[in-house]
Write a protein that holds these residues in place. Structure first.
Motif, PDB file in Angstrom:
ATOM      1  N   ARG A   1       0.847  -1.201   0.000  1.00  0.00           N
ATOM      2  CA  ARG A   1       0.000   0.000   0.000  1.00  0.00           C
ATOM      3  C   ARG A   1       0.889   1.260   0.000  1.00  0.00           C
ATOM      4  NH1 ARG A   1      -5.119  -1.985   1.303  1.00  0.00           N
ATOM      5  NH2 ARG A   1      -5.106  -3.908   2.519  1.00  0.00           N
ATOM      6  N   ASP A   2       1.968   1.238   0.823  1.00  0.00           N
ATOM      7  CA  ASP A   2       2.885   2.378   0.851  1.00  0.00           C
ATOM      8  C   ASP A   2       3.612   2.517  -0.493  1.00  0.00           C
ATOM      9  OD1 ASP A   2       2.130   2.756   3.479  1.00  0.00           O
ATOM     10  OD2 ASP A   2       3.798   1.547   4.268  1.00  0.00           O
ATOM     11  N   THR A   3       3.952   1.383  -1.084  1.00  0.00           N
ATOM     12  CA  THR A   3       4.601   1.423  -2.395  1.00  0.00           C
ATOM     13  C   THR A   3       3.672   2.033  -3.429  1.00  0.00           C
ATOM     14  OG1 THR A   3       5.883  -0.554  -1.825  1.00  0.00           O
ATOM     15  CG2 THR A   3       5.724   0.011  -4.153  1.00  0.00           C
ATOM     16  N   PHE A   4       2.385   1.699  -3.335  1.00  0.00           N
ATOM     17  CA  PHE A   4       1.404   2.253  -4.261  1.00  0.00           C
ATOM     18  C   PHE A   4       1.334   3.777  -4.126  1.00  0.00           C
ATOM     19  CE2 PHE A   4      -2.880   3.689  -5.232  1.00  0.00           C
ATOM     20  CZ  PHE A   4      -3.098   3.145  -6.490  1.00  0.00           C
ATOM     21  N   ARG A   5       1.313   4.267  -2.901  1.00  0.00           N
ATOM     22  CA  ARG A   5       1.249   5.714  -2.683  1.00  0.00           C
ATOM     23  C   ARG A   5       2.526   6.391  -3.185  1.00  0.00           C
ATOM     24  NH1 ARG A   5      -0.807   3.535   2.256  1.00  0.00           N
ATOM     25  NH2 ARG A   5      -3.077   3.869   2.439  1.00  0.00           N
ATOM     26  N   SER A   6       3.680   5.734  -2.916  1.00  0.00           N
ATOM     27  CA  SER A   6       4.947   6.305  -3.384  1.00  0.00           C
ATOM     28  C   SER A   6       5.015   6.322  -4.907  1.00  0.00           C
ATOM     29  CB  SER A   6       6.113   5.489  -2.823  1.00  0.00           C
ATOM     30  OG  SER A   6       7.351   5.938  -3.336  1.00  0.00           O
ATOM     31  N   ALA A   7       4.531   5.252  -5.535  1.00  0.00           N
ATOM     32  CA  ALA A   7       4.540   5.205  -6.999  1.00  0.00           C
ATOM     33  C   ALA A   7       3.610   6.259  -7.582  1.00  0.00           C
ATOM     34  CB  ALA A   7       4.136   3.803  -7.473  1.00  0.00           C
ATOM     35  N   SER A   8       2.505   6.504  -6.910  1.00  0.00           N
ATOM     36  CA  SER A   8       1.591   7.546  -7.388  1.00  0.00           C
ATOM     37  C   SER A   8       2.269   8.916  -7.343  1.00  0.00           C
ATOM     38  CB  SER A   8       0.318   7.552  -6.531  1.00  0.00           C
ATOM     39  OG  SER A   8      -0.368   6.319  -6.632  1.00  0.00           O
ATOM     40  N   ALA A   9       2.996   9.197  -6.259  1.00  0.00           N
ATOM     41  CA  ALA A   9       3.690  10.483  -6.138  1.00  0.00           C
ATOM     42  C   ALA A   9       4.798  10.595  -7.181  1.00  0.00           C
ATOM     43  CB  ALA A   9       4.255  10.639  -4.739  1.00  0.00           C
ATOM     44  N   ASP A  10       5.541   9.522  -7.382  1.00  0.00           N
ATOM     45  CA  ASP A  10       6.611   9.542  -8.388  1.00  0.00           C
ATOM     46  C   ASP A  10       6.042   9.775  -9.785  1.00  0.00           C
ATOM     47  OD1 ASP A  10       8.451   9.098  -6.394  1.00  0.00           O
ATOM     48  OD2 ASP A  10       8.586   6.926  -6.754  1.00  0.00           O
ATOM     49  N   LEU A  11       4.895   9.163 -10.059  1.00  0.00           N
ATOM     50  CA  LEU A  11       4.305   9.351 -11.389  1.00  0.00           C
ATOM     51  C   LEU A  11       3.862  10.793 -11.593  1.00  0.00           C
ATOM     52  CD1 LEU A  11       3.298   8.142 -14.037  1.00  0.00           C
ATOM     53  CD2 LEU A  11       1.159   7.529 -12.885  1.00  0.00           C
ATOM     54  N   ARG A  12       3.294  11.403 -10.561  1.00  0.00           N
ATOM     55  CA  ARG A  12       2.892  12.802 -10.692  1.00  0.00           C
ATOM     56  C   ARG A  12       4.103  13.707 -10.934  1.00  0.00           C
ATOM     57  NH1 ARG A  12      -0.530  11.253  -6.394  1.00  0.00           N
ATOM     58  NH2 ARG A  12       0.886  12.235  -4.872  1.00  0.00           N
ATOM     59  N   ALA A  13       5.196  13.389 -10.227  1.00  0.00           N
ATOM     60  CA  ALA A  13       6.410  14.206 -10.398  1.00  0.00           C
ATOM     61  C   ALA A  13       7.003  14.024 -11.791  1.00  0.00           C
ATOM     62  CB  ALA A  13       7.434  13.825  -9.338  1.00  0.00           C
ATOM     63  N   SER A  14       7.068  12.800 -12.263  1.00  0.00           N
ATOM     64  CA  SER A  14       7.647  12.551 -13.589  1.00  0.00           C
ATOM     65  C   SER A  14       6.790  13.156 -14.689  1.00  0.00           C
ATOM     66  CB  SER A  14       7.814  11.051 -13.814  1.00  0.00           C
ATOM     67  OG  SER A  14       6.565  10.378 -13.739  1.00  0.00           O
ATOM     68  N   GLU A  15       5.470  13.159 -14.513  1.00  0.00           N
ATOM     69  CA  GLU A  15       4.610  13.778 -15.512  1.00  0.00           C
ATOM     70  C   GLU A  15       4.824  15.290 -15.546  1.00  0.00           C
ATOM     71  OE1 GLU A  15       0.748  12.474 -14.368  1.00  0.00           O
ATOM     72  OE2 GLU A  15       0.806  10.653 -15.616  1.00  0.00           O
ATOM     73  N   ALA A  16       4.995  15.897 -14.365  1.00  0.00           N
ATOM     74  CA  ALA A  16       5.272  17.341 -14.317  1.00  0.00           C
ATOM     75  C   ALA A  16       6.613  17.657 -14.974  1.00  0.00           C
ATOM     76  CB  ALA A  16       5.250  17.835 -12.880  1.00  0.00           C
ATOM     77  N   THR A  17       7.615  16.848 -14.710  1.00  0.00           N
ATOM     78  CA  THR A  17       8.929  17.051 -15.325  1.00  0.00           C
ATOM     79  C   THR A  17       8.848  16.926 -16.838  1.00  0.00           C
ATOM     80  OG1 THR A  17      10.018  16.193 -13.336  1.00  0.00           O
ATOM     81  CG2 THR A  17      11.313  16.236 -15.371  1.00  0.00           C
ATOM     82  N   LEU A  18       8.071  15.908 -17.301  1.00  0.00           N
ATOM     83  CA  LEU A  18       7.934  15.724 -18.748  1.00  0.00           C
ATOM     84  C   LEU A  18       7.252  16.929 -19.397  1.00  0.00           C
ATOM     85  CD1 LEU A  18       8.111  13.975 -21.274  1.00  0.00           C
ATOM     86  CD2 LEU A  18       5.932  12.887 -20.607  1.00  0.00           C
ATOM     87  N   ARG A  19       6.216  17.462 -18.766  1.00  0.00           N
ATOM     88  CA  ARG A  19       5.551  18.639 -19.337  1.00  0.00           C
ATOM     89  C   ARG A  19       6.501  19.843 -19.402  1.00  0.00           C
ATOM     90  NH1 ARG A  19       1.315  16.677 -16.013  1.00  0.00           N
ATOM     91  NH2 ARG A  19       1.860  18.224 -14.399  1.00  0.00           N
ATOM     92  N   ASN A  20       7.329  19.985 -18.377  1.00  0.00           N
ATOM     93  CA  ASN A  20       8.276  21.100 -18.352  1.00  0.00           C
ATOM     94  C   ASN A  20       9.302  20.967 -19.481  1.00  0.00           C
ATOM     95  OD1 ASN A  20       9.627  23.466 -17.246  1.00  0.00           O
ATOM     96  ND2 ASN A  20      11.155  22.033 -16.428  1.00  0.00           N
ATOM     97  N   HIS A  21       9.843  19.762 -19.687  1.00  0.00           N
ATOM     98  CA  HIS A  21      10.839  19.548 -20.739  1.00  0.00           C
ATOM     99  C   HIS A  21      10.213  19.684 -22.119  1.00  0.00           C
ATOM    100  CE1 HIS A  21      14.315  18.610 -18.323  1.00  0.00           C
ATOM    101  NE2 HIS A  21      13.656  17.650 -17.639  1.00  0.00           N
ATOM    102  N   GLU A  22       8.967  19.280 -22.277  1.00  0.00           N
ATOM    103  CA  GLU A  22       8.325  19.441 -23.575  1.00  0.00           C
ATOM    104  C   GLU A  22       8.119  20.928 -23.904  1.00  0.00           C
ATOM    105  OE1 GLU A  22       5.697  15.279 -23.835  1.00  0.00           O
ATOM    106  OE2 GLU A  22       4.764  17.127 -23.090  1.00  0.00           O
ATOM    107  N   ALA A  23       7.746  21.716 -22.899  1.00  0.00           N
ATOM    108  CA  ALA A  23       7.601  23.172 -23.128  1.00  0.00           C
ATOM    109  C   ALA A  23       8.949  23.805 -23.452  1.00  0.00           C
ATOM    110  CB  ALA A  23       6.985  23.830 -21.901  1.00  0.00           C
ATOM    111  N   GLN A  24       9.996  23.357 -22.764  1.00  0.00           N
ATOM    112  CA  GLN A  24      11.335  23.881 -23.026  1.00  0.00           C
ATOM    113  C   GLN A  24      11.790  23.529 -24.433  1.00  0.00           C
ATOM    114  OE1 GLN A  24      12.970  25.863 -21.092  1.00  0.00           O
ATOM    115  NE2 GLN A  24      14.918  25.949 -22.188  1.00  0.00           N
ATOM    116  N   LEU A  25      11.467  22.275 -24.869  1.00  0.00           N
ATOM    117  CA  LEU A  25      11.850  21.870 -26.217  1.00  0.00           C
ATOM    118  C   LEU A  25      11.147  22.741 -27.267  1.00  0.00           C
ATOM    119  CD1 LEU A  25      13.218  19.943 -28.207  1.00  0.00           C
ATOM    120  CD2 LEU A  25      11.255  18.392 -27.935  1.00  0.00           C
TER     121      LEU A  25
END
Length: 374
Positions: free
Chosen positions: A121-145
């Motif tokens: 259950r804790d892994t699920f919550r951690s994976a959810s947070a990591d996915l939100r962070a990686s999606e935000a990073t991807l949007r930032n890099h796409e705008a920069q590109l």
């Protein structure tokens, strides 16, 4: 008077006397004797074929082979040969210590499985947070590109800056995909939702089933009688090792019946439910009341390993035997004990006669007979 005249006078006197009683008795016997014989012969003629009998009959009983359901060493044998037992009585006991250890091991695995699934259950919550962070990073890099490409089209930045921006987007997209896979894995382990109850998770149910199996094996360490009966010939001793399914002892049921193997020509008028009498060779003169409970659907030879092949070779007609099962009325057994395998003689009252008068007066019509269940 001469002697000849005297003899004639005596003969005349004897002829004039009445017939002696002895001669009259003889005449009655000559008349009554054949009449009595004729009456007896007529009685047997009129009742001929009413009774079907056979001496090819034996007392039968259900027999259960007691076998071990778990492997182990026998530590106690609670019965002996020829001992009567009741349903539920202890027969023998297998060493329970290895089975108890298996139960404790499974209980520990259940606790570990609970901890692991709670950690998921804790892994699920951690994976959810990591996915939100990686999606935000991807949007930032796409705008920069996108900005770098506009500047490059004007010649304001070098090609290296554009290549670095493309690489950053590719790396961010890979990180996002990895985090998404981790989240899906955690969701699967939790039954699709983080709040799924523990006892509904498949991993937890697996170890619970294994614990139930271990407890069942432990309960099988004590082998008990499944029916009322008598222990047969046995050689089980403490210290013997039994494998799963290995026979330990036979148990003969107290439920007895008689199986009579009648000639097929004697079953013309035999029907299920007819009354019968049974005499066992061990107890001559004592008769048990019985009832026809079922008739076999085939002759005994049909159930043999190698049935007769009458369509090949030279053929000799042989009268077949049909097994007939008779239930015994033991309410009036006078303390006599029946045992499986005893030889017996059976006589069934069919209530029908083979004579012409019997065919007219028989009150039981012929009906198709089927083998019945016990």
């Amino acid at each position: 008077m001469t002697s000849k005249q005297q003899i004639e006078i005596l003969a005349t006197d004897e002829a004039s006397e009445p017939m002696p009683k002895r001669k009259r008795s003889n005449r009655i016997l000559w008349i009554a004797g054949p009449l009595v014989v004729a009456l007896i012969a007529g009685w047997f003629y009129l009742t001929a074929g009413r009774y079907s009998s056979t001496d090819n009959a034996y007392v039968q009983a259900d027999q259960v082979t007691i076998a071990a359901q778990v492997a182990g060493r026998v530590v106690e044998v609670a019965v002996h040969e020829n001992q009567p037992v009741r349903k539920g009585d202890l027969l023998f006991r297998i060493d329970p210590e290895p089975l108890q250890i298996a139960v404790e091991q499974m209980q520990a695995q259940i606790a570990a499985a609970g901890d692991y699934l709670n950690a998921s259950r804790d892994t699920f919550r951690s994976a959810s947070a990591d996915l939100r962070a990686s999606e935000a990073t991807l949007r930032n890099h796409e705008a920069q590109l996108k900005r770098i490409r506009e500047l490059r089209s004007r010649g304001l930045v070098a090609q290296k800056a554009l290549d670095d921006a493309i690489n950053d987007v590719t790396t961010a997209r890979g990180t996002r995909d990895s985090d998404s896979a981790s989240l899906a894995k955690s969701r699967t382990m939790l039954g699709g939702a983080v709040d799924t109850p523990l006892n509904e998770l498949s991993g937890y149910r697996v170890v619970m089933a294994q614990l139930a199996k271990a407890k069942l094996d432990l309960s099988h360490a004590e082998v008990r009688a499944p029916i009322d009966g008598t222990i047969g010939k046995m050689h089980l001793q403490p210290g013997d090792y039994l494998n799963v399914g290995q026979a330990a002892m036979p148990l003969v049921s107290n439920s007895l019946w008689v199986e009579g193997n009648f000639k097929e020509t004697d079953l013309t008028n035999v029907r299920v439910g007819q009354a019968a009498e049974i005499e066992v060779d061990t107890y001559p003169g004592h008769k048990w009341k019985a009832t026809v409970s079922s008739i076999s659907p085939a002759s005994g030879s049909q159930f043999s390993i190698l049935p007769a092949q009458n369509a090949t070779g030279n053929w000799v007609k042989i009268v077949q035997r049909i097994p007939v099962r008779l239930s015994i009325d033991t309410t009036n057994n006078a303390g006599l004990i029946l045992r499986a395998g005893m030889s017996a003689e059976v006589e069934i009252d069919t209530g029908a006669e083979n004579s012409l008068l019997g065919r007219w007066t028989a009150n039981q019509p012929h009906r198709p007979q089927l083998a019945l269940d016990r």
